[in-house]
Motif scaffolding. Structure first.
Motif, PDB file in Angstrom:
ATOM      1  N   ILE A  50       2.467  -3.132  -4.575  1.00 50.92           N
ATOM      2  CA  ILE A  50       2.066  -1.954  -3.871  1.00 50.92           C
ATOM      3  C   ILE A  50       1.080  -0.891  -4.316  1.00 50.92           C
ATOM      4  N   ASP A  51       1.552  -0.622  -5.607  1.00 51.59           N
ATOM      5  CA  ASP A  51       0.626   0.454  -6.307  1.00 51.59           C
ATOM      6  C   ASP A  51      -0.513  -0.119  -6.666  1.00 51.59           C
ATOM      7  N   THR A  52      -0.987  -1.190  -6.697  1.00 51.24           N
ATOM      8  CA  THR A  52      -2.251  -1.600  -7.045  1.00 51.24           C
ATOM      9  C   THR A  52      -2.986  -2.338  -6.128  1.00 51.24           C
ATOM     10  N   ALA A  53      -2.597  -2.871  -4.887  1.00 52.87           N
ATOM     11  CA  ALA A  53      -3.128  -3.663  -3.913  1.00 52.87           C
ATOM     12  C   ALA A  53      -3.978  -2.786  -3.132  1.00 52.87           C
ATOM     13  N   GLU A  54      -5.145  -3.414  -2.578  1.00 53.35           N
ATOM     14  CA  GLU A  54      -5.996  -2.553  -1.723  1.00 53.35           C
ATOM     15  C   GLU A  54      -6.270  -3.380  -0.407  1.00 53.35           C
ATOM     16  N   VAL A  65       6.908  -6.774   4.646  1.00 53.63           N
ATOM     17  CA  VAL A  65       8.116  -5.834   5.068  1.00 53.63           C
ATOM     18  C   VAL A  65       7.919  -5.272   6.432  1.00 53.63           C
ATOM     19  N   ASN A  66       7.074  -5.742   7.416  1.00 52.26           N
ATOM     20  CA  ASN A  66       7.015  -5.441   8.718  1.00 52.26           C
ATOM     21  C   ASN A  66       6.897  -3.996   8.800  1.00 52.26           C
ATOM     22  N   GLN A  67       5.791  -3.394   8.249  1.00 51.93           N
ATOM     23  CA  GLN A  67       5.343  -2.161   8.406  1.00 51.93           C
ATOM     24  C   GLN A  67       3.743  -2.138   8.460  1.00 51.93           C
ATOM     25  N   PRO A  68       3.352  -2.163   9.901  1.00 57.12           N
ATOM     26  CA  PRO A  68       1.743  -2.122   9.879  1.00 57.12           C
ATOM     27  C   PRO A  68       1.111  -0.856   9.527  1.00 57.12           C
ATOM     28  N   ARG A 110      -5.009   5.261   5.611  1.00 53.31           N
ATOM     29  CA  ARG A 110      -5.987   4.868   4.231  1.00 53.31           C
ATOM     30  C   ARG A 110      -5.050   4.384   3.149  1.00 53.31           C
ATOM     31  N   ASP A 111      -5.508   3.581   2.361  1.00 54.89           N
ATOM     32  CA  ASP A 111      -4.510   2.684   1.175  1.00 54.89           C
ATOM     33  C   ASP A 111      -3.805   3.869   0.763  1.00 54.89           C
ATOM     34  N   PRO A 112      -4.046   5.069   0.008  1.00 54.23           N
ATOM     35  CA  PRO A 112      -3.096   5.993  -0.503  1.00 54.23           C
ATOM     36  C   PRO A 112      -2.085   6.291   0.383  1.00 54.23           C
ATOM     37  N   GLU A 113      -2.283   6.846   1.434  1.00 56.58           N
ATOM     38  CA  GLU A 113      -0.828   7.078   2.460  1.00 56.58           C
ATOM     39  C   GLU A 113      -0.386   5.810   2.739  1.00 56.58           C
ATOM     40  N   TYR A 114      -0.741   4.694   2.894  1.00 57.97           N
ATOM     41  CA  TYR A 114      -0.249   3.534   3.365  1.00 57.97           C
ATOM     42  C   TYR A 114       0.742   2.823   2.387  1.00 57.97           C
ATOM     43  N   ARG A 115       0.227   3.240   1.015  1.00 59.08           N
ATOM     44  CA  ARG A 115       1.192   2.740  -0.063  1.00 59.08           C
ATOM     45  C   ARG A 115       2.352   3.678  -0.078  1.00 59.08           C
ATOM     46  N   LYS A 116       2.506   4.859   0.081  1.00 59.38           N
ATOM     47  CA  LYS A 116       3.646   5.436   0.292  1.00 59.38           C
ATOM     48  C   LYS A 116       4.588   5.223   1.383  1.00 59.38           C
ATOM     49  N   ILE A 117       4.013   4.723   2.593  1.00 60.60           N
ATOM     50  CA  ILE A 117       4.675   4.053   3.804  1.00 60.60           C
ATOM     51  C   ILE A 117       5.274   3.195   3.558  1.00 60.60           C
ATOM     52  N   LEU A 118       4.700   1.937   2.861  1.00 59.80           N
ATOM     53  CA  LEU A 118       5.125   0.882   2.277  1.00 59.80           C
ATOM     54  C   LEU A 118       6.343   1.141   1.485  1.00 59.80           C
TER      55      LEU A 118
END
Length: 223
Positions: A50-54, A65-68, A110-118
């Protein structure tokens, strides 16, 4: 050019086998294959985390994880309105809302916000539903420095968030529904306050007195 693996194997050769063309060709062929294998393992380790994927890699984690990435009804659009209404604009600022339009629209994170949600989704999936889990998930969701939870009896709680939130902060929180809460426990009320400058009493962290500290504001319950 020799690969890293090829160079490593060459450096381990004893003198009599060094600079032998056939052996050199074998080592180069093996080295290239080993480099590709190492790169594949590196990608699995770094680009599927999660922390490094883009981009698409994060979308793949979201599928697991079922989180679009697309969050429905997450942002409140600003239309013409009146004082006291959320996220409204005045005359010559906001346009009138057509009858067929809704107040809320979907958003693609966006990726930064999506990482937090994941991470929040993972945390919710593995949590035990404790009071501490409620505090931690609320603090992370709102990036708040402080969250307080008070039990008021009869399986009811009050939640205070140490950050001033806007209407879209609350809309997104409702849309993702990732605050942990124990089954059967109801939220009697929620409030927000400026953690570094709120009105309070002696002994409360960062509390300020009259004419200095700002009062907490009640907000609609998010969960």
């Amino acid at each position: 050019m020799s690969s890293n693996r090829t160079e490593s194997m060459e450096n381990h050769l004893i003198g009599q086998f060094q600079r032998k063309q056939i052996l050199q060709a074998i080592l180069e062929a093996l080295g290239e294959e080993l480099d590709e294998l190492e790169q594949a393992f590196s990608d699995l380790r770094d680009k599927r985390w999660i922390d490094t994927a883009e981009g698409a890699q994060l979308d793949g984690i979201g599928t697991i994880v079922n989180q679009p990435r697309q969050i429905a009804d997450a942002i409140q659009i600003s239309f013409f309105g009146f004082q006291g209404q959320d996220n409204t604009l005045g005359f010559e600022q906001g346009r009138f809302r057509d009858p067929w339009e809704t107040w809320l629209q979907s958003v693609s994170l966006r990726d930064p916000e999506y990482r937090k949600i994941l991470w929040l989704k993972v945390f919710k999936d593995v949590s035990s539903g404790t009071a501490e889990d409620t505090i931690v998930s609320t603090r992370r969701l709102f990036d708040s420095p402080y969250v307080v939870l008070n039990e008021i009896g009869n399986a009811k709680i009050l939640v205070g968030i140490g950050k001033v939130l806007d209407v879209n902060d609350l809309s997104i929180a409702r849309a993702v529904d990732l605050i942990v809460r124990a089954g059967g426990v109801g939220v009697q009320g929620m409030s927000m306050f400026e953690y570094e400058n709120y009105f309070g009493f002696l002994g409360q962290p960062n509390a300020k007195g009259f004419d200095v500290g700002s009062f907490a504001d009640e907000i609609s319950v998010v969960f």
